[in-house]
Scaffold this motif. Structure first.
Motif, PDB file in Angstrom:
ATOM      1  N   LEU A  57       8.823  72.488 -20.543  1.00 54.07           N
ATOM      2  CA  LEU A  57       7.631  71.906 -21.624  1.00 54.07           C
ATOM      3  C   LEU A  57       6.632  73.238 -21.401  1.00 54.07           C
ATOM      4  CD1 LEU A  57       6.175  68.495 -20.642  1.00 54.07           C
ATOM      5  CD2 LEU A  57       7.004  69.247 -22.683  1.00 54.07           C
ATOM      6  N   LYS A  58       6.142  73.393 -22.802  1.00 54.56           N
ATOM      7  CA  LYS A  58       4.962  74.400 -22.861  1.00 54.56           C
ATOM      8  C   LYS A  58       3.761  73.707 -23.311  1.00 54.56           C
ATOM      9  CE  LYS A  58       8.490  77.603 -24.640  1.00 54.56           C
ATOM     10  NZ  LYS A  58       9.481  76.481 -24.060  1.00 54.56           N
ATOM     11  N   THR A  59       2.920  73.671 -22.280  1.00 50.72           N
ATOM     12  CA  THR A  59       1.639  72.867 -22.368  1.00 50.72           C
ATOM     13  C   THR A  59       0.521  73.397 -21.655  1.00 50.72           C
ATOM     14  OG1 THR A  59       0.394  70.919 -22.355  1.00 50.72           O
ATOM     15  CG2 THR A  59       1.942  71.115 -20.686  1.00 50.72           C
ATOM     16  N   ALA A  60      -0.810  73.512 -22.000  1.00 52.35           N
ATOM     17  CA  ALA A  60      -1.922  74.014 -21.218  1.00 52.35           C
ATOM     18  C   ALA A  60      -2.473  73.053 -20.408  1.00 52.35           C
ATOM     19  CB  ALA A  60      -3.112  74.622 -22.240  1.00 52.35           C
ATOM     20  N   LEU A  61      -2.095  71.548 -20.705  1.00 46.43           N
ATOM     21  CA  LEU A  61      -2.754  70.721 -19.858  1.00 46.43           C
ATOM     22  C   LEU A  61      -2.063  70.562 -18.319  1.00 46.43           C
ATOM     23  CD1 LEU A  61      -2.166  67.182 -22.047  1.00 46.43           C
ATOM     24  CD2 LEU A  61      -4.361  68.543 -21.515  1.00 46.43           C
ATOM     25  N   PRO A  62      -2.972  70.342 -17.652  1.00 51.88           N
ATOM     26  CA  PRO A  62      -2.592  70.138 -16.064  1.00 51.88           C
ATOM     27  C   PRO A  62      -1.544  69.229 -16.090  1.00 51.88           C
ATOM     28  CG  PRO A  62      -4.934  70.220 -16.158  1.00 51.88           C
ATOM     29  CD  PRO A  62      -4.564  70.191 -17.603  1.00 51.88           C
ATOM     30  N   LEU A  63      -0.190  69.588 -15.201  1.00 50.59           N
ATOM     31  CA  LEU A  63       0.780  68.659 -15.057  1.00 50.59           C
ATOM     32  C   LEU A  63       0.424  67.849 -13.857  1.00 50.59           C
ATOM     33  CD1 LEU A  63       3.772  70.855 -15.759  1.00 50.59           C
ATOM     34  CD2 LEU A  63       2.725  69.220 -17.295  1.00 50.59           C
ATOM     35  N   ASP A  64       0.427  66.615 -13.849  1.00 50.94           N
ATOM     36  CA  ASP A  64       0.185  65.504 -13.048  1.00 50.94           C
ATOM     37  C   ASP A  64       1.383  64.825 -12.548  1.00 50.94           C
ATOM     38  OD1 ASP A  64      -1.519  62.268 -12.961  1.00 50.94           O
ATOM     39  OD2 ASP A  64      -0.689  63.437 -11.214  1.00 50.94           O
ATOM     40  N   ILE A  65       2.226  65.063 -11.468  1.00 51.21           N
ATOM     41  CA  ILE A  65       3.378  64.638 -11.093  1.00 51.21           C
ATOM     42  C   ILE A  65       3.431  63.177 -10.446  1.00 51.21           C
ATOM     43  CG2 ILE A  65       5.492  65.089 -10.149  1.00 51.21           C
ATOM     44  CD1 ILE A  65       4.893  67.047 -12.356  1.00 51.21           C
ATOM     45  N   HIS A  66       3.753  62.273 -10.583  1.00 48.32           N
ATOM     46  CA  HIS A  66       3.894  60.764 -10.122  1.00 48.32           C
ATOM     47  C   HIS A  66       5.205  60.575  -9.855  1.00 48.32           C
ATOM     48  CE1 HIS A  66       3.260  56.150 -10.536  1.00 48.32           C
ATOM     49  NE2 HIS A  66       3.344  56.678  -9.219  1.00 48.32           N
ATOM     50  N   LEU A  67       5.225  60.882  -8.430  1.00 50.23           N
ATOM     51  CA  LEU A  67       6.609  60.859  -7.774  1.00 50.23           C
ATOM     52  C   LEU A  67       6.814  59.300  -7.168  1.00 50.23           C
ATOM     53  CD1 LEU A  67       6.736  63.971  -5.431  1.00 50.23           C
ATOM     54  CD2 LEU A  67       7.626  63.748  -7.609  1.00 50.23           C
ATOM     55  N   MET A  68       7.604  58.649  -8.246  1.00 49.97           N
ATOM     56  CA  MET A  68       8.226  57.312  -7.937  1.00 49.97           C
ATOM     57  C   MET A  68       9.679  57.437  -7.068  1.00 49.97           C
ATOM     58  SD  MET A  68       6.700  55.295 -10.959  1.00 49.97           S
ATOM     59  CE  MET A  68       6.576  56.729 -12.142  1.00 49.97           C
ATOM     60  N   VAL A  69       9.459  58.046  -6.121  1.00 53.18           N
ATOM     61  CA  VAL A  69      10.899  58.412  -5.479  1.00 53.18           C
ATOM     62  C   VAL A  69      10.846  57.912  -4.076  1.00 53.18           C
ATOM     63  CG1 VAL A  69      11.302  60.173  -7.030  1.00 53.18           C
ATOM     64  CG2 VAL A  69      10.179  60.747  -4.748  1.00 53.18           C
ATOM     65  N   SER A  70      11.981  57.502  -3.465  1.00 50.26           N
ATOM     66  CA  SER A  70      11.918  57.323  -1.960  1.00 50.26           C
ATOM     67  C   SER A  70      11.872  58.340  -1.036  1.00 50.26           C
ATOM     68  CB  SER A  70      13.675  56.590  -1.602  1.00 50.26           C
ATOM     69  OG  SER A  70      13.649  55.269  -2.341  1.00 50.26           O
ATOM     70  N   ASN A  71      12.204  59.409  -1.357  1.00 51.64           N
ATOM     71  CA  ASN A  71      12.182  60.799  -0.429  1.00 51.64           C
ATOM     72  C   ASN A  71      11.222  61.937  -1.196  1.00 51.64           C
ATOM     73  OD1 ASN A  71      12.172  62.602   1.494  1.00 51.64           O
ATOM     74  ND2 ASN A  71      14.212  62.324   2.025  1.00 51.64           N
ATOM     75  N   PRO A  72       9.944  61.578  -1.318  1.00 54.51           N
ATOM     76  CA  PRO A  72       8.981  62.850  -2.117  1.00 54.51           C
ATOM     77  C   PRO A  72       9.283  63.988  -1.280  1.00 54.51           C
ATOM     78  CG  PRO A  72       7.643  60.974  -0.874  1.00 54.51           C
ATOM     79  CD  PRO A  72       8.982  60.502  -0.978  1.00 54.51           C
ATOM     80  N   ALA A  73       9.586  64.304  -0.226  1.00 56.94           N
ATOM     81  CA  ALA A  73       9.454  65.544   0.686  1.00 56.94           C
ATOM     82  C   ALA A  73      10.747  66.454  -0.177  1.00 56.94           C
ATOM     83  CB  ALA A  73       9.908  65.402   2.039  1.00 56.94           C
ATOM     84  N   GLU A  74      11.590  65.770  -0.703  1.00 57.74           N
ATOM     85  CA  GLU A  74      12.808  66.622  -1.257  1.00 57.74           C
ATOM     86  C   GLU A  74      12.306  66.987  -2.717  1.00 57.74           C
ATOM     87  OE1 GLU A  74      16.481  64.050   0.854  1.00 57.74           O
ATOM     88  OE2 GLU A  74      15.932  63.749  -1.523  1.00 57.74           O
ATOM     89  N   ARG A  75      11.213  66.550  -3.154  1.00 55.05           N
ATOM     90  CA  ARG A  75      10.824  66.813  -4.660  1.00 55.05           C
ATOM     91  C   ARG A  75       9.794  67.602  -4.713  1.00 55.05           C
ATOM     92  NH1 ARG A  75      15.186  64.929  -5.330  1.00 55.05           N
ATOM     93  NH2 ARG A  75      15.330  66.987  -5.940  1.00 55.05           N
ATOM     94  N   ILE A  76       8.830  67.765  -3.854  1.00 53.41           N
ATOM     95  CA  ILE A  76       7.624  68.336  -3.871  1.00 53.41           C
ATOM     96  C   ILE A  76       7.645  69.951  -4.277  1.00 53.41           C
ATOM     97  CG2 ILE A  76       5.656  69.288  -2.775  1.00 53.41           C
ATOM     98  CD1 ILE A  76       5.503  66.357  -1.021  1.00 53.41           C
ATOM     99  N   GLN A  77       8.652  70.732  -3.600  1.00 55.46           N
ATOM    100  CA  GLN A  77       8.708  72.190  -3.811  1.00 55.46           C
ATOM    101  C   GLN A  77       8.836  72.518  -5.261  1.00 55.46           C
ATOM    102  OE1 GLN A  77       7.547  74.428  -1.486  1.00 55.46           O
ATOM    103  NE2 GLN A  77       7.597  75.421  -3.319  1.00 55.46           N
ATOM    104  N   GLU A  78       9.679  71.884  -5.981  1.00 55.53           N
ATOM    105  CA  GLU A  78      10.504  71.969  -7.199  1.00 55.53           C
ATOM    106  C   GLU A  78       9.235  71.890  -8.251  1.00 55.53           C
ATOM    107  OE1 GLU A  78      13.574  69.162  -6.807  1.00 55.53           O
ATOM    108  OE2 GLU A  78      12.587  68.243  -8.768  1.00 55.53           O
ATOM    109  N   PHE A  79       8.319  70.797  -7.845  1.00 59.30           N
ATOM    110  CA  PHE A  79       6.984  70.431  -8.884  1.00 59.30           C
ATOM    111  C   PHE A  79       6.049  71.711  -8.546  1.00 59.30           C
ATOM    112  CE2 PHE A  79       8.628  67.654 -11.839  1.00 59.30           C
ATOM    113  CZ  PHE A  79       9.500  66.825 -10.936  1.00 59.30           C
ATOM    114  N   LEU A  80       5.933  72.060  -7.482  1.00 59.50           N
ATOM    115  CA  LEU A  80       5.042  73.185  -6.901  1.00 59.50           C
ATOM    116  C   LEU A  80       5.384  74.347  -7.660  1.00 59.50           C
ATOM    117  CD1 LEU A  80       4.433  72.729  -3.077  1.00 59.50           C
ATOM    118  CD2 LEU A  80       2.763  72.358  -5.171  1.00 59.50           C
TER     119      LEU A  80
END
Ligand code: DX5
Length: 216
Positions: A57-80
């Motif tokens: 996605l190309k956007t100037a808007l700040p990305l607000d990631i809402h993790l509706m996942v059982s193991n958020p620890a596994e997902r954080i780095q890829e979104f950082l």
């Protein structure tokens, strides 16, 4: 003149995902954040999208990631790694205080703000252990998993309480937010509103977004 102190975050879950870039371009001039609903089909019954889709996605808007996942620890780095501005995980998915604090620290170390979300059936007391550590509290006004649901009013009491405890906290609400329920959220003390179907189903998305802001 509308009040810009309220953050409006369109949720892309309600967009036409076959034309996501174009859809984002129809709202980005008027919105403040873009909410990305990451669903794993386990924590919630729906499956949505992950970083491989969002990084394009190309956007100037700040990305607000809402993790509706059982193991958020596994997902954080890829979104950082793709430059997330805010990352929110669910209290129901991470019960232990030390684990919650570790995730918050990881998100902070990665340069993003950290949020914790509570579902309508989860009491505000459940997140008392990290209320001073978070930058954002997401109070869900629907049971997570799908857009287009009806606003659940009883959660407004938790918003009022959270606002009375932390005047500086970003309090976000998400689910069933339209030009009527938005006013209730703001009156209760929310200052960040996520809206999906109301915005993306609107005839005029600019007008829909502006209708969520209190007219000053
Ligand atoms: C629900 C999602 C919400 C939803 C909002 O699980 O977290 O962000 O997409 O959609 P509306 O505004 O249609 O309720």
């Amino acid at each position: 003149m509308s009040d810009k102190s309220i953050i409006i975050a369109p949720s892309i879950l309600a967009a036409d995902l076959s034309r996501l870039q174009e859809e984002v371009e129809t709202v980005e001039k008027y919105a403040d954040w873009l909410q990305i609903d990451v669903m794993d089909g386990h924590f919630v019954p729906n499956l949505s999208f992950g970083a491989p889709v969002i990084k394009n996605l190309k956007t100037a808007l700040p990305l607000d990631i809402h993790l509706m996942v059982s193991n958020p620890a596994e997902r954080i780095q890829e979104f950082l790694d793709i430059g997330a501005a805010n990352i929110t995980f669910h209290a129901e998915a991470v019960q232990k205080t030390e684990e919650r604090k570790a995730l918050i620290a990881k998100i902070h170390d990665g340069g993003a703000t950290a949020g914790i979300a509570i579902n309508p059936e989860t009491s505000l007391d459940n997140v008392g252990d990290v209320l001073e550590d978070i930058d954002l509290l997401l109070v869900m006004s629907v049971h997570p998993g799908f857009g287009g649901q009806k606003f659940i009013e009883h959660v407004l009491s938790d918003v009022k309480t959270a606002r009375s405890v932390r005047a500086d906290l970003m309090i976000q609400m998400d689910g069933g937010i339209d030009d009527t329920t938005a006013l209730q959220c703001i009156e209760a003390g929310a200052n960040n509103l996520v809206s999906g179907s109301f915005i993306f189903n609107a005839e005029d998305r600019r007008i829909a977004i502006e209708s969520l802001r209190p007219s000053s």
